[in-house]
Design an enzyme around this catalytic site. Structure first.
Site, PDB file in Angstrom:
ATOM      1  N   GLU A   9      -7.864   2.482  -3.416  1.00 36.09           N
ATOM      2  CA  GLU A   9      -8.519   2.300  -2.109  1.00 36.09           C
ATOM      3  C   GLU A   9      -9.423   3.488  -1.806  1.00 36.09           C
ATOM      4  O   GLU A   9      -8.985   4.635  -1.824  1.00 36.09           O
ATOM      5  CB  GLU A   9      -7.468   2.165  -0.995  1.00 36.09           C
ATOM      6  N   GLU A  11      -6.295  -5.210   8.416  1.00 37.38           N
ATOM      7  CA  GLU A  11      -5.213  -4.257   8.665  1.00 37.38           C
ATOM      8  C   GLU A  11      -4.772  -4.294  10.129  1.00 37.38           C
ATOM      9  O   GLU A  11      -5.517  -4.764  10.988  1.00 37.38           O
ATOM     10  CB  GLU A  11      -5.705  -2.843   8.357  1.00 37.38           C
ATOM     11  N   GLU A  47       0.862  -1.186   0.000  1.00 40.23           N
ATOM     12  CA  GLU A  47       0.000   0.000   0.000  1.00 40.23           C
ATOM     13  C   GLU A  47       0.893   1.228   0.000  1.00 40.23           C
ATOM     14  O   GLU A  47       1.855   1.298   0.777  1.00 40.23           O
ATOM     15  CB  GLU A  47      -0.913   0.018   1.243  1.00 40.23           C
TER      16      GLU A  47
END
Ligand code: C2E
Ligand code: CA
Ligand code: CA
Length: 397
Positions: free
Chosen positions: A265, A351, A174
């Site tokens: 995202e 996460e 990410e």
């Protein structure tokens, strides 16, 4: 809001210099003279007519009237209650309020000088700058420094690895932006992304991140042709205003990277603008770009988002793994959320994974991806490249 109509004859007083402000007026019919006294002489500052606002200034900065207003002809005024203006001022953008207040202060200074009241204002006569003004001025400063950082490459991109649990490999990253501020050191995106979102500054920041992320993808070639994917965070304003998809397509083509290695995202709380998000998801899929719903389980958690918008991935917020071993309810919810996301055919990322025990629990639930400090912190590109060997496994290490 209470409003009252007032009819005045020529010469009638609306308010006098020095009066406490209670009301502002909108002139519907007729003309009003605004005057001040200097050395016994009456000086006309303005004549206002239909559509003009009168007396709002003293209300905005809560100070006595600085001039006298008198009907110059038969007038009809609409009185606007002080509370109604105050309420709107409270709701106004703090930056706009600061601009207004500083403008008024300057005007009052000029008027005082003209009236022979002391020329340039002394520091004691100048009202202290309020905390909210200081905050707004601080924001202006930060914003202009952020603009500068864009041109001097003061922003950099970190890549946080995403671990694919079944294959025991890092298969994606990410992109998380960082601002290395010259005086304050690294500033969190939570602070400056929000600031950038308040203006169109989010667009160049977003483009910067996008370009840097796609460049990193070129470096992260992976084994054979199937390189790792990269998740890119986008803000609501970017969705609405920029040529986001066109840019992804252009930049990936220019660098010889396949667009299906990009995963956009979108935070769940941004789903308010349904049609825009739906269009975005559809267009991304036309080009093979993937879409993830971020921070699922915080704030809005609207199940409608899950079935109406065809996300490829749902990222479950870190609050769930954080509580999973303390609260059986959090654990049960996490399990159900994972099952629900699998049932609609999307991948799950959980996460904030910081321990092997959490990772083992996710593996047992059948979660595909884990992200968190256990796997790796957000890293600079050279360090991220070390994850590419494919041999990495936090469980083995
Ligand atoms: P996010 O998308 O939810 O990103 C995950 C955040 O959690 C990151 O914070 C990351 O450093 C942190 N994190 C990851 N693993 C762990 C862990 O195991 N434990 C803990 N305690 N924290 C972990 P970061 O980098 O400060 O980013 C904060 C938020 O700022 C992001 O939340 C994202 O919403 C936003 N953001 C970051 N970069 C960008 C960007 O380029 N564009 C936009 N629009 N937003 C961004
Ligand atoms: Ca994210
Ligand atoms: Ca997240």
């Amino acid at each position: 809001m209470s409003t009252v109509r007032i009819a005045l004859a020529p010469g009638d007083l609306v308010f006098r210099e020095g009066d406490a402000p209670t009301t502002a007026f909108l002139i519907e019919e007729g003309r009003v003279d605004v005057t001040t006294e200097r050395e016994g002489q009456t000086i006309r500052l303005a004549t206002l007519g239909p559509g003009d606002l009168l007396g709002e200034m003293a209300i905005i900065d809560d100070a006595p009237r600085t001039a006298t207003a008198t009907a110059a002809e038969p007038c009809l005024l609409l009185a606007i209650d002080r509370a109604a203006i105050g309420e709107r001022l409270e709701q106004a953008d703090p930056i706009i309020r600061t601009l207004l207040e500083s403008q008024l202060r300057r005007y009052r200074g000029a008027l005082a000088a003209m009236q022979g009241r002391g020329g340039a204002p002394t520091p004691a006569a100048t009202p202290a700058v309020s905390a909210s003004e200081q905050l707004s001025i601080g924001k202006f400063r930060l914003e202009s420094q952020l603009r500068e950082a864009l041109t001097t490459r003061g922003l950099d991109l970190r890549l946080q690895p995403l671990y694919e649990i079944p294959s025991r490999r890092v298969t994606g990253f990410e992109a998380l932006v960082r601002w290395n501020h010259p005086e304050r050191g690294p500033i969190s995106p939570l602070e400056f992304i929000t600031l950038a979102e308040e203006t169109s500054l989010i667009n160049p920041v977003g483009e910067y991140v996008l370009d840097a992320a796609i460049e990193s993808l070129r470096a992260l070639r992976g084994e054979q042709d199937v390189g790792p994917f990269i998740g890119i965070n986008v803000s609501p304003r970017q969705l609405a205003e920029t040529r986001l998809i066109e840019r992804i397509v252009e930049r990936t083509a220019a660098l010889g990277v396949s667009p299906d290695r990009i995963k956009v995202e979108i935070t769940e709380s941004q789903m308010v603008d349904y049609p825009t998000v739906r269009r975005l998801v559809k267009r991304c899929h036309e080009f093979g770009i993937k879409v993830a719903m971020d921070d699922f389980g915080t704030g809005y958690s609207n199940l409608g988002h899950l079935y109406e918008l065809e996300f490829d991935t749902v990222k479950v917020d870190q609050t769930f793994p954080r509580k999973m071993f303390q609260s059986p309810r959090a654990m049960a919810l996490l399990r159900s959320i994972v099952d629900m996301i699998h049932a609609i055919g999307a991948d799950v990322v959980v996460e904030g994974i910081e321990s092997e025990r959490q990772l083992a629990a996710l593996a047992e639930m059948g979660v595909r991806y884990a992200q968190g400090y256990l796997i790796g912190k957000p890293l600079l590109l050279p360090d991220a490249l070390a994850f590419e060997t494919g041999a990495f496994s936090p469980v083995d290490s």
